[in-house]
Design an enzyme around this catalytic site. Structure first.
Site, PDB file in Angstrom:
ATOM      1  N   GLY A  47       6.505   9.876  30.833  1.00 58.51           N
ATOM      2  CA  GLY A  47       5.229   9.600  31.479  1.00 58.51           C
ATOM      3  C   GLY A  47       4.027   9.465  30.582  1.00 58.51           C
ATOM      4  O   GLY A  47       2.932   9.139  31.057  1.00 58.51           O
TER       5      GLY A  47
ATOM      6  N   PRO B  97      10.701   9.979  27.417  1.00 60.85           N
ATOM      7  CA  PRO B  97       9.706   8.914  27.318  1.00 60.85           C
ATOM      8  C   PRO B  97      10.355   7.538  27.455  1.00 60.85           C
ATOM      9  O   PRO B  97      11.457   7.307  26.954  1.00 60.85           O
ATOM     10  CB  PRO B  97       9.140   9.095  25.902  1.00 60.85           C
ATOM     11  CG  PRO B  97      10.254   9.711  25.126  1.00 60.85           C
ATOM     12  CD  PRO B  97      11.037  10.556  26.099  1.00 60.85           C
TER      13      PRO B  97
ATOM     14  N   CYS C 108       4.962 -19.885  43.682  1.00 56.35           N
ATOM     15  CA  CYS C 108       4.187 -20.226  44.883  1.00 56.35           C
ATOM     16  C   CYS C 108       3.637 -18.994  45.586  1.00 56.35           C
ATOM     17  O   CYS C 108       3.997 -18.715  46.738  1.00 56.35           O
ATOM     18  CB  CYS C 108       5.072 -21.005  45.831  1.00 56.35           C
ATOM     19  SG  CYS C 108       5.923 -22.310  44.978  1.00 56.35           S
TER      20      CYS C 108
HETATM   21  N1  LLP Z   1      11.922  10.051  33.712  1.00 55.49           N
HETATM   22  C1  LLP Z   1      11.939   9.776  35.023  1.00 55.49           C
HETATM   23  C2  LLP Z   1      12.678  10.652  35.934  1.00 55.49           C
HETATM   24  C3  LLP Z   1      11.238   8.660  35.509  1.00 55.49           C
HETATM   25  O1  LLP Z   1      11.240   8.387  36.814  1.00 55.49           O
HETATM   26  C4  LLP Z   1      10.526   7.820  34.608  1.00 55.49           C
HETATM   27  C5  LLP Z   1       9.796   6.651  35.071  1.00 55.49           C
HETATM   28  C6  LLP Z   1      10.556   8.156  33.233  1.00 55.49           C
HETATM   29  C7  LLP Z   1      11.258   9.272  32.824  1.00 55.49           C
HETATM   30  C8  LLP Z   1       9.860   7.343  32.194  1.00 55.49           C
HETATM   31  O2  LLP Z   1       8.488   7.272  32.369  1.00 55.49           O
HETATM   32  P1  LLP Z   1       7.571   6.586  31.233  1.00 55.49           P
HETATM   33  O3  LLP Z   1       7.669   7.448  30.003  1.00 55.49           O
HETATM   34  O4  LLP Z   1       8.095   5.217  30.987  1.00 55.49           O
HETATM   35  O5  LLP Z   1       6.225   6.567  31.829  1.00 55.49           O
HETATM   36  N2  LLP Z   1       7.331   0.250  36.597  1.00 55.49           N
HETATM   37  C9  LLP Z   1       6.196   1.096  36.361  1.00 55.49           C
HETATM   38  C10 LLP Z   1       6.591   2.455  35.810  1.00 55.49           C
HETATM   39  C11 LLP Z   1       7.581   3.188  36.679  1.00 55.49           C
HETATM   40  C12 LLP Z   1       8.020   4.512  36.100  1.00 55.49           C
HETATM   41  C13 LLP Z   1       9.143   5.097  36.846  1.00 55.49           C
HETATM   42  N3  LLP Z   1       9.698   6.284  36.301  1.00 55.49           N
HETATM   43  C14 LLP Z   1       5.235   0.373  35.435  1.00 55.49           C
HETATM   44  O6  LLP Z   1       5.498  -0.779  35.052  1.00 55.49           O
HETATM   45  O7  LLP Z   1       4.178   0.893  35.105  1.00 55.49           O
END
Ligand code: LLP
Length: 426
Positions: free
Chosen positions: A249, A287, A355
């Site tokens: 996150g 991450p 479209c």
């Molecule tokens: N762990 C779990 C359980 C998750 O659900 C996620 C992301 C991560 C790790 C990784 O999170 P990150 O480090 O990438 O923030 N499509 C959206 C983001 C969706 C994230 C979903 N879960 C976007 O394009 O911003």
């Protein structure tokens, strides 16, 4: 002239008046060779980002489990596995990808997700993954029954919902009790105790994930603190957890502002490790975006420039099916011309051929003059770009190139119409 790009991105103009490069590789050459739209990633930056976490946590036992969903390209999984990463997966398909790219990393996989099926659980048990991040008691029951059939003990971590507010887009926030994720932290201890006597389940860890694109470290500290409290409570009850998974996150900078990735990681590590001070087990983290987002760009070629009323539209051959983040989250991506033309910037909308009015990369953006045939790079598209692409409008998904130590390599060829029509029955 284009603004010079932030050093947190691997794309740069070597000299004023020159065209864009990824490291030492000419973007124009890549576009000529592989066509557009085209994703280009810097392997060096992906590894550099992984190492930031690894060195920030060097003083303690840890495992970086890259969130495969951010970019699940086999070449990128292999690259990360080669540098010691584990993986956070959310489907049987993602597990198949890890097994195809780096079978030796199966024991470094954690399996998250609120809706695992029996078939997916079986696959993970067979692969002997590190642990299941179980999201409900019912799921634990299913894991136990599949484990019994296979005569294997399933290691699990309960994913708890810490009820911590993460300031981010509502679609990608997950840590409040109103969200579908995990079990309420107040109910977790009772669940661990209930299943402790089940011989097919091994309480192995606890996990938390509060959302994505979170810019401040405070909510990570807050969540980790609550989780560690639970770990201590369980220890007193005789249940010792080996792993504490702090989730993913950590956000990046999508605008042109300066961004110090190393400082961000250090800040995150400090918030989390202070919150779990005294924990002797292993810290896991998941991450995704932080490792791959800045490393990638989507290249597209300008097809037409047209005026409608007061607006100027730059229509490219890339579209929302290739990169849906602007349409889905109103996400901002910097856009730069690959070979900047002289002249005053113009305020334009950069759009694709699909479209729908939602098919845009930027609204009312001041960009240097663009003409048909010019190339543009849509930056910071390495995470949730290709991974969320589709074939909407029967468009073929882009090819992908990985630049490693100055050498570009095609890691996915452009789709063909045969790829698309193959599974269909007329
Ligand atoms: N762990 C779990 C359980 C998750 O659900 C996620 C992301 C991560 C790790 C990784 O999170 P990150 O480090 O990438 O923030 N499509 C959206 C983001 C969706 C994230 C979903 N879960 C976007 O394009 O911003």
């Amino acid at each position: 002239m284009a603004k010079s790009l932030s050093p947190s991105r691997p794309f740069h103009y070597p000299q004023p008046g020159e065209a864009l490069y990824c490291g030492t590789v000419s973007i124009e050459k890549l576009a000529r060779r592989h066509g557009t739209p085209l994703y280009v990633y810097s392997a060096d930056q992906i590894v550099e980002r992984l190492k930031l976490f690894q060195s920030a946590l060097a003083g303690r036992e840890h495992l970086v489990c890259y969130a495969v969903k951010a970019n699940s390209s086999l070449a990128i999984l292999k690259l990360l596995a080669g540098h010691g990463a584990g993986f956070d997966i959310v489907s049987g398909g993602e597990l198949e990808r890890v097994l195809a790219a780096a079978p030796e990393a199966a024991g470094r996989v954690v399996f998250s997700g609120a809706g695992k099926t029996a078939a997916e659980i079986d696959l993970a048990l067979e692969a002997d993954i590190l642990e299941f991040n179980a999201e409900s008691e019912a799921e634990l029951e299913l894991i136990a029954s599949r484990a019994r059939r296979m005569k294997k003990r399933a290691r699990f971590a309960l994913r708890v919902n810490p009820d911590v507010f993460a300031e981010t887009h509502p679609y990608i926030s997950t840590g409040l009790t109103e969200h579908k994720f995990g079990v309420e932290i107040g109910k977790a201890a009772a669940i661990y105790k209930r299943v402790a006597s089940n011989r097919w389940l091994e309480p192995h860890g606890v996990s938390v994930h509060i959302g994505s694109q979170i810019r401040s470290s405070a909510p990570f500290g807050g969540a980790a603190e609550r989780v560690y409290k639970l770990v201590k409570q369980l220890k007193r009850a005789g249940i010792e957890l080996r792993n504490l998974d702090a989730g993913g996150g950590l956000g990046i900078e999508y605008h042109a502002a300066p961004f110090d990735a190393a400082a961000k990681v250090a800040e995150w590590a400090k918030a989390v490790t202070c919150a779990i001070d005294g924990f002797e087990g292993r810290l896991l983290l998941e991450p995704g975006r932080f490792l791959v987002a800045n490393a990638g760009a989507l290249l597209a070629r300008v097809l037409y420039v047209k005026r409608n009323g007061s607006k100027t539209f730059v229509i490219t051959d890339g579209a929302m099916n290739d990169l849906i983040r602007p349409a889905l989250y109103e996400a901002h991506h910097e856009i730069v011309p690959v070979r900047p033309r002289a002249g005053k910037p113009k305020v334009v909308d950069v759009v694709g051929p699909i479209c729908e009015s939602g098919d845009f990369f930027a609204h009312d953006r001041a960009l240097p003059p663009l003409e048909p045939g010019d190339l543009v790079a849509i930056l910071d598209a390495g995470a949730y770009g290709m991974a969320q692409s589709s074939n909407y409008n029967t468009r073929l998904r882009p090819a992908e190139v990985l630049v490693e130590a100055g050498k570009p390599r095609l890691i996915r060829r452009r789709e063909t119409i045969a790829d698309l029509l193959g599974p269909e029955i007329a």
